[in-house]
Scaffold this motif. Structure first.
Motif, short mmCIF file in Angstrom:
data_model
loop_
_atom_site.label_atom_id
_atom_site.label_comp_id
_atom_site.label_asym_id
_atom_site.label_seq_id
_atom_site.Cartn_x
_atom_site.Cartn_y
_atom_site.Cartn_z
N SER B 201 0.83 -1.21 0.00
CA SER B 201 0.00 0.00 0.00
C SER B 201 0.86 1.25 0.00
N SER B 202 1.94 1.19 0.77
CA SER B 202 2.85 2.32 0.85
C SER B 202 3.46 2.60 -0.53
N LYS B 205 0.78 4.06 -2.89
CA LYS B 205 0.50 5.47 -2.61
C LYS B 205 1.61 6.36 -3.17
N ARG B 206 2.85 5.96 -2.95
CA ARG B 206 3.99 6.76 -3.45
C ARG B 206 3.98 6.83 -4.98
N PRO B 215 -3.00 14.68 -3.51
CA PRO B 215 -2.81 13.99 -2.23
C PRO B 215 -4.08 13.35 -1.68
N ARG B 219 -4.47 9.46 -0.85
CA ARG B 219 -4.85 9.03 0.49
C ARG B 219 -6.03 8.06 0.45
N GLY B 222 -4.85 4.85 -0.85
CA GLY B 222 -3.99 4.26 0.16
C GLY B 222 -4.80 3.58 1.26
N VAL B 223 -5.79 4.28 1.79
CA VAL B 223 -6.61 3.74 2.88
C VAL B 223 -7.33 2.47 2.42
N TYR B 226 -4.90 -0.41 1.72
CA TYR B 226 -4.27 -0.83 2.96
C TYR B 226 -5.20 -1.77 3.75
N GLU B 227 -6.47 -1.39 3.86
CA GLU B 227 -7.44 -2.27 4.54
C GLU B 227 -7.51 -3.62 3.82
N ASN B 293 -14.34 1.15 5.80
CA ASN B 293 -13.34 2.14 5.39
C ASN B 293 -13.10 2.09 3.89
N ARG B 296 -16.08 3.71 2.08
CA ARG B 296 -16.05 5.17 2.19
C ARG B 296 -15.04 5.79 1.22
#
Lengths: 134, 361, 114
Positions: B201-202, B205-206, B215, B219, B222-223, B226-227, B293, B296
């Motif tokens: 995920s990191s 995002k990068r 951004p 984000r 990423g969220v 990541y979940e 999450n 959303r």
């Protein structure tokens, strides 16, 4: 509130990789917009934590990953816990300062709140947190 | 990450602030040997003052280290020459360096950070410092000018590297002509790998930020991813795969596994529904908010899941007198999560229709 | 400070059966969402701040004989959790505020760890 103020208020110290001796002064000047505390990472993702201080008792690398996803400015580990080297390394690589204090979550939040660090605000539409009976 | 230069005045101010911060960091990172002047004019204790004067004038320098057979023994500066002249007039030009040189040496090591040199400059009010190597031999000299130049060069390199990376990445979609260009990033997620959990995920995002995503979008992606990544780590028997398909106007993330599958998707979508065991909760996960999450954060979500049907496997034991029965999930099952993000016209990753960051041209 | 004063000052919703909260003076405060930390760190008759509303919090609160659990972020527990709390005589309080703010306000009121 600057990160240097947090160090004073909660008597925190930096966790740095072995190869690094001291944080650079610019990190100490980093401005913190809000504070938020949780030990549940999914909950952290529900808050607008950008440029904020994440206060948590969790020390695994996911703490850093979670912080990275929501653009947290710094992480404060409470209850005197020392994160494992992989967490310290992950934080260093992500450019997120990792701090630790002996204080409990209650005391750290209390002191920072009293020093006027505002609370992070929940995203509109974020789910209600853990309300399970399962 | 350094801010890219922008035309607006306020952005320039931000950029300036970014420079100052980065320069401070560099003062700790850069070593003396990276910025010092190596090609140093030296004199010996026996050099005549008149020859030093000529050397200074020709080389346009105001000081030189004094070296005696490889050994650093002193330093002579224009102030020392003036002292020599004031003492006894022109006759003293025939005197030798050893009579007027300064033997109290202020040195820094080649391996010191330049912040150490800056501290010494502030403390001693000297204009130059002698740099010595590990054996104590003269390796060069360093002036405040060398430090300024070194910092500026390093900053420039930083910016060029980052700009080049961003330039390459952000022009991807216009440099390559096709009916539909997409960039695909693939990651395999190992089960129960809590140490590296979130690394994919990191990286995603990068990559999005570098491609020019704003951004907020980075984000949100990423969220959500990541979940999904943590779900694979916690629930999927053999881990799973994340595939990110990036197009100029949309990002589609597929997360697939061959794990136990979701029994009841509607129930799983209820806030707080969780099948995570207590030890996962103690890790800070499994509070039943993951899918919420994700919901959303995305513009469209599609979940396909085939819960594993148990398969009875019979193996003979001891010459077929007994049979060993075991239940295993049938293969080829699992969950496929498709998350879509639609980019508004002003967020497009195609440069010609984007509004921000027009710097690298 | 009595539990009644705390309920009034922080505007907390009482989810479980009413008791004489003026007779209860919490011994201290502990904030955590990790049950293992609470088991190790919270004081007997203390207050516990958490956003967890899982049925396990009732068991921990009963075990440690806590004065009350303040559930944050409006994380309303299921009815069977509240029933279990009533059976175990555990007081559950609810607030929409996050843990950070609740801890801040209690600290401001002069409460300490205990």
């Amino acid at each position: 509130m600057r990160l240097a103020d947090v160090l004073n208020i909660v008597q925190a110290r930096f966790f740095l990789p072995d190869s690094v001796q001291s944080p650079s002064p610019s990190v100490l000047n980093r401005e913190l917009r809000v504070g938020g505390s949780a030990d549940l990472m999914s909950d952290v993702l529900c808050y607008d934590m950008s440029q904020g201080l994440l206060i948590t008792g969790l020390i695994n690398p996911q703490t850093v990953r979670t912080a990275e996803m929501v653009d947290v400015a710094a992480i404060l580990i409470v209850r005197g816990k020392t994160p494992p080297p992989e967490t310290i390394r992950t934080a260093w690589e992500a450019g997120i300062p990792l701090l630790g204090t002996q204080m409990t979550m209650f005391e750290a939040c209390g002191r920072l709140y009293m020093a006027n660090l505002p609370s992070a605000v929940r995203f509109a539409g974020a789910p209600p947190p853990d309300c399970t009976a399962h | 990450m350094a801010q890219l230069p922008l035309s607006e005045q306020d952005m320039l101010v931000d950029r300036g602030a970014g420079f100052i911060t980065r320069a401070e960091e560099l003062a700790y990172e850069l070593k003396v040997e990276q910025v010092m002047t190596r090609d140093v004019k030296t004199v010996t204790p026996r050099t005549l003052i008149i020859d030093v004067l000529n050397l200074f004038r020709e080389a346009r320098i105001s000081g030189a280290p004094v070296v005696d057979q490889d050994r650093l023994v002193g330093v002579i500066s224009i102030e020392d020459l003036i002292r020599a002249l004031r003492d006894s007039g022109r006759s003293e030009l025939r005197a030798s360096v050893s009579d007027y040189m300064t033997t109290r040496l202020v040195t820094v090591n080649v391996y010191d950070s330049i912040i150490e040199a800056l501290k010494l400059f502030a403390k001693t009010k000297l204009g130059r410092l002698l740099v010595v190597d590990r054996a104590g031999r003269l390796a060069g000299i360093i002036t405040k000018g060398d430090i300024t130049r070194g910092l500026l060069n390093a900053l420039q390199r930083d910016i060029e590297t980052e700009e080049l990376k961003r330039y390459r990445a952000s022009h991807l979609f216009e440099d390559i002509i096709s009916d539909r260009t997409s960039l695909i990033l693939r990651y395999h997620i190992a089960p129960r790998d809590f140490i590296n959990g979130g690394a994919a995920s990191s990286n995603i995002k990068r990559a999005l930020l570098r491609l020019g995503a704003n951004p907020q979008l980075a984000r949100r992606c990423g969220v959500a991813v990541y979940e999904a990544e943590m779900n694979l780590i916690i629930h999927a028997t053999n881990g799973g795969d994340i595939e990110v398909e990036i197009e100029p106007h949309q990002i589609v993330i597929h997360v697939t596994d061959d794990g136990p599958g979701i029994e009841d998707i509607e129930q799983a979508m209820q806030p707080g529904f969780s099948t995570a065991p207590p030890e996962i909760r103690e890790l800070g996960f499994g509070a039943g908010m993951g899918l919420q999450n994700i919901k959303r954060s995305v513009d469209e979500l599609n979940i396909e899941s085939t819960p594993a049907r148990p398969r009875l496997i019979m193996k003979p034991k001891r010459g077929r007198e007994e049979w060993e029965l075991s239940r295993e999930p049938a293969p080829g099952q699992g969950t496929r999560l498709t998350m879509k993000f639609f980019l508004q016209a002003d967020q497009s990753l195609e440069r010609h229709s984007s509004t921000g960051r027009e710097s690298a041209e | 400070m009595t539990l009644q004063e705390i309920i009034d000052r922080l505007n907390l919703t009482v989810l479980t059966e009413k008791k004489d909260f003026t007779a209860i003076t919490p011994s201290g405060v502990y904030a955590s969402d990790l049950l293992s930390c609470v088991m190790a760190g919270a004081h007997r008759r203390g207050l516990w701040i958490t956003l967890q509303s899982h049925v396990n919090i009732v068991a921990v609160a009963a075990l440690l004989d806590l004065s009350a659990v303040i559930i944050t972020e409006g994380s309303t527990p299921e009815p069977d959790v509240i029933q279990k709390a009533n059976r175990e005589e555990v007081t559950l309080l609810l607030t929409p505020a996050p843990t950070y703010t609740v801890a801040g306000k209690l600290w401001e009121l002069g409460l300490r760890e205990g």
